[in-house]
Design an enzyme around this catalytic site. Structure first.
Site, PDB file in Angstrom:
ATOM      1  N   GLY A 239       4.788  -3.821  15.499  1.00  0.00           N
ATOM      2  CA  GLY A 239       4.370  -5.205  15.306  1.00  0.00           C
ATOM      3  C   GLY A 239       3.337  -5.750  16.263  1.00  0.00           C
ATOM      4  N   GLU A 273       7.807   1.695  17.493  1.00  0.00           N
ATOM      5  CA  GLU A 273       7.186   2.045  16.207  1.00  0.00           C
ATOM      6  C   GLU A 273       5.839   1.352  16.014  1.00  0.00           C
ATOM      7  OE1 GLU A 273      10.118   0.691  13.429  1.00  0.00           O
ATOM      8  OE2 GLU A 273      11.519   2.310  13.856  1.00  0.00           O
ATOM      9  N   PRO A 274       4.891   1.548  16.919  1.00  0.00           N
ATOM     10  CA  PRO A 274       3.603   0.876  16.733  1.00  0.00           C
ATOM     11  C   PRO A 274       2.799   1.512  15.602  1.00  0.00           C
ATOM     12  CG  PRO A 274       3.487   2.372  18.601  1.00  0.00           C
ATOM     13  CD  PRO A 274       4.905   2.429  18.098  1.00  0.00           C
ATOM     14  N   GLY A 275       2.191   0.684  14.800  1.00  0.00           N
ATOM     15  CA  GLY A 275       1.296   1.179  13.749  1.00  0.00           C
ATOM     16  C   GLY A 275      -0.083   0.609  13.999  1.00  0.00           C
ATOM     17  N   ARG A 276      -0.258  -0.630  13.572  1.00  0.00           N
ATOM     18  CA  ARG A 276      -1.540  -1.319  13.689  1.00  0.00           C
ATOM     19  C   ARG A 276      -2.144  -1.226  15.091  1.00  0.00           C
ATOM     20  NH1 ARG A 276      -2.720  -5.661  10.545  1.00  0.00           N
ATOM     21  NH2 ARG A 276      -0.502  -5.910  10.161  1.00  0.00           N
ATOM     22  N   TYR A 316      -3.647 -10.720   2.556  1.00  0.00           N
ATOM     23  CA  TYR A 316      -3.124 -11.453   3.719  1.00  0.00           C
ATOM     24  C   TYR A 316      -4.096 -12.488   4.262  1.00  0.00           C
ATOM     25  CZ  TYR A 316      -0.402  -7.041   4.206  1.00  0.00           C
ATOM     26  OH  TYR A 316       0.377  -5.942   4.014  1.00  0.00           O
ATOM     27  N   CYS A 342     -13.283  -6.768 -10.512  1.00  0.00           N
ATOM     28  CA  CYS A 342     -13.233  -7.924 -11.391  1.00  0.00           C
ATOM     29  C   CYS A 342     -11.997  -8.760 -11.115  1.00  0.00           C
ATOM     30  CB  CYS A 342     -13.303  -7.480 -12.846  1.00  0.00           C
ATOM     31  SG  CYS A 342     -14.860  -6.668 -13.156  1.00  0.00           S
ATOM     32  N   GLU A 343     -12.000  -9.417  -9.980  1.00  0.00           N
ATOM     33  CA  GLU A 343     -10.940 -10.336  -9.546  1.00  0.00           C
ATOM     34  C   GLU A 343     -11.606 -11.367  -8.646  1.00  0.00           C
ATOM     35  OE1 GLU A 343      -7.675 -10.358 -10.203  1.00  0.00           O
ATOM     36  OE2 GLU A 343      -7.516  -8.399 -11.175  1.00  0.00           O
TER      37      GLU A 343
HETATM   38  C1  PLP Z   1       5.317  -1.380   9.204  1.00  0.00           C
HETATM   39  C2  PLP Z   1       6.387  -1.098  10.171  1.00  0.00           C
HETATM   40  C3  PLP Z   1       6.083  -0.825  11.506  1.00  0.00           C
HETATM   41  C4  PLP Z   1       4.671  -0.875  12.055  1.00  0.00           C
HETATM   42  O1  PLP Z   1       4.222  -2.189  12.153  1.00  0.00           O
HETATM   43  P1  PLP Z   1       2.833  -2.499  12.889  1.00  0.00           P
HETATM   44  O2  PLP Z   1       2.715  -3.966  12.776  1.00  0.00           O
HETATM   45  O3  PLP Z   1       1.779  -1.777  12.154  1.00  0.00           O
HETATM   46  O4  PLP Z   1       2.973  -2.046  14.294  1.00  0.00           O
HETATM   47  C5  PLP Z   1       7.103  -0.474  12.351  1.00  0.00           C
HETATM   48  N1  PLP Z   1       8.388  -0.416  11.910  1.00  0.00           N
HETATM   49  C6  PLP Z   1       8.725  -0.698  10.638  1.00  0.00           C
HETATM   50  C7  PLP Z   1      10.143  -0.607  10.225  1.00  0.00           C
HETATM   51  C8  PLP Z   1       7.743  -1.048   9.727  1.00  0.00           C
HETATM   52  O5  PLP Z   1       8.078  -1.326   8.472  1.00  0.00           O
END
Ligand code: PLP
Length: 413
Positions: A239, A273-276, A316, A342-343
């Site tokens: 997050g 759990e970093p993604g973004r 978003y 086409c939106e």
């Molecule tokens: C999407 C998600 C993440 C990653 O979130 P980011 O905002 O990209 O860091 C981590 N844990 C869970 C359970 C998710 O669904």
């Protein structure tokens, strides 16, 4: 972050001019920087260096095999939300033993596949899912390690579409039900409680909601331990936000301070759990200008990337900087940058002040490394973009541009 910068007026990824990639591979094309990915991963893991932890990169942010392989080499684990993502992790040489599995709708087949693969932890999101996992564990003849994902009922102060920690959200188990569910799980033969999990949302730019949620969750962890549950892991989710335009998210160091202050009393091994925050600023989407269309109300710039390639603005109301690959001088005008789909929602950059692009000029949508290609679709029968990974002066295609014939693979006429 210096991975994407102008040199002599030409926008580069590390040592490579992006226009060279666009000319060779065409547009639209996603370009990622290995250096940016690596530096960011190291920065986050070093911020937690004093505390036992495992980074489980959230695969859904960007699931290209080359990126999963790069993170595997850096020692990363993975956070997955489907059997398909588990297959990707394995295909990239990732370690299932360092992988955690979240999501409100895991099928018994996906659970069985993950259990056989030796996954680290199932993050269970409902009472019925816990029963289904128990059945899977009993059938397989060994206990599935799980954490309950609890919903701490905290407002993450982010866009409502990416907040996940409110009572009204579909995610997690209501906080008040957790103690009873762990007690129930203790009597089950197919599961083994090994942790506690939460994830309150994405693109978090403030520490207060993190602190509020993690303090609640850490208290619950201590309570559960006192009740005799042999927990080892506290999974704090992902997050952490990034800068798209003028946001000022916490640095990894500030984030680590906030997390560690809240969870220190638990003595738990941290799962992150970093993604973004690992991939968002490490990627851009290259596009070419097709047409300019001045109208009475607005000036539109039509580009060859659309909402099917980058859905975040439509989904978003997200902002991506729109920069020319070759800097130009002139007077700024206000334009809406739109795609060919086409939106009416296919507006990639709204009301931007920039020097009016010329036809065929190349541009980049910045900060497109997360939830860009992984959310791309073939809507309007548009083949998905190519992907390129830059490393120093070198670059290579890590996913070919989809071909038109790929669009109807599996169809019967
Ligand atoms: C999407 C998600 C993440 C990653 O979130 P980011 O905002 O990209 O860091 C981590 N844990 C869970 C359970 C998710 O669904």
């Amino acid at each position: 972050m210096t991975a994407f910068a102008y040199r002599k007026g030409s926008l580069h990824a590390e040592g490579v001019p992006l226009s060279a990639i666009a000319d060779a591979v065409g547009t639209p094309t996603y370009v990622y920087s290995a250096q940016a990915l690596t530096e960011r991963f190291r920065e986050v893991t070093e911020a937690f260096a004093g505390h036992p932890h495992l980074i489980c990169y959230s695969v859904k942010a960007n699931s290209n095999l080359a990126i999963l392989k790069l993170f595997t080499a850096l020692g990363s684990g993975f956070d997955i939300v489907s059997g398909g993502e588990l297959a990707r992790v394995k295909q990239a040489g990732g370690d299932a033993g360092k992988t955690v599995f979240a999501g409100v709708g895991k099928t018994p087949e996906e659970m069985a596949q993950a259990l056989v693969s030796g996954i680290r932890l199932f993050n269970v999101e409902s009472a019925e899912e816990l029963e289904a996992l128990d059945a899977v564990g009993r059938r397989a003849g060994h206990r599935a390690p799980f954490a309950l994902r609890v919903n701490p009922d905290v407002d993450a102060r982010t866009h409502r579409y990416i907040a996940t920690g409110l009572k009204t959200s579909k995610f997690g188990v209501p906080f008040e039900e957790a103690v009873a569910l762990y007690a129930k799980a203790k009597k089950m033969k197919g599961v083994r409680a090994l942790g506690l999990d939460c994830h309150i949302g994405s693109q978090l730019t403030r520490t207060a909601p993190m602190r509020a949620a993690l303090t609640k969750v850490a208290d619950l962890y201590v309570t559960l331990k006192a009740k005799g549950h042999a927990l080892e892991y506290l999974d704090v989710g992902g997050g952490l936000g990034i800068t798209y335009s003028d946001e000022t998210p916490p640095s990894p160091q500030e984030y680590a301070r906030t997390v560690l202050a809240a969870v220190k009393p638990t003595g738990a091994t941290l799962l992150l759990e970093p993604g973004r925050s690992l991939v968002g600023n490490a990627g851009v989407l290259l596009t070419r200008v097709l047409y300019r269309k001045p109208t009475e109300a607005r000036t539109f710039v039509v580009v060859d990337a659309g909402m099917n390639d980058l859905i975040r603005p439509a989904l978003y109301e997200a902002h991506h900087e729109f920069l020319p690959l070759v800097k130009r001088r002139g007077r700024d005008v206000q334009v809406d940058v739109v795609g060919p789909v086409c939106e009416s929602t296919d507006v990639l950059a709204k009301a931007r002040a920039l020097v009016l692009p010329r036809q065929d000029d190349l541009y980049a949508f910045m900060s497109a490394g997360a939830y860009g290609m992984s959310m791309a679709s073939t809507y309007n029968s548009r083949p998905r973009p190519a992907e390129v990974l830059v490393d120093g002066e070198a670059w290579r295609v890590v996913r070919e541009r989809e071909r038109v014939e790929d669009l109807w693979r599996g169809e019967r006429a």
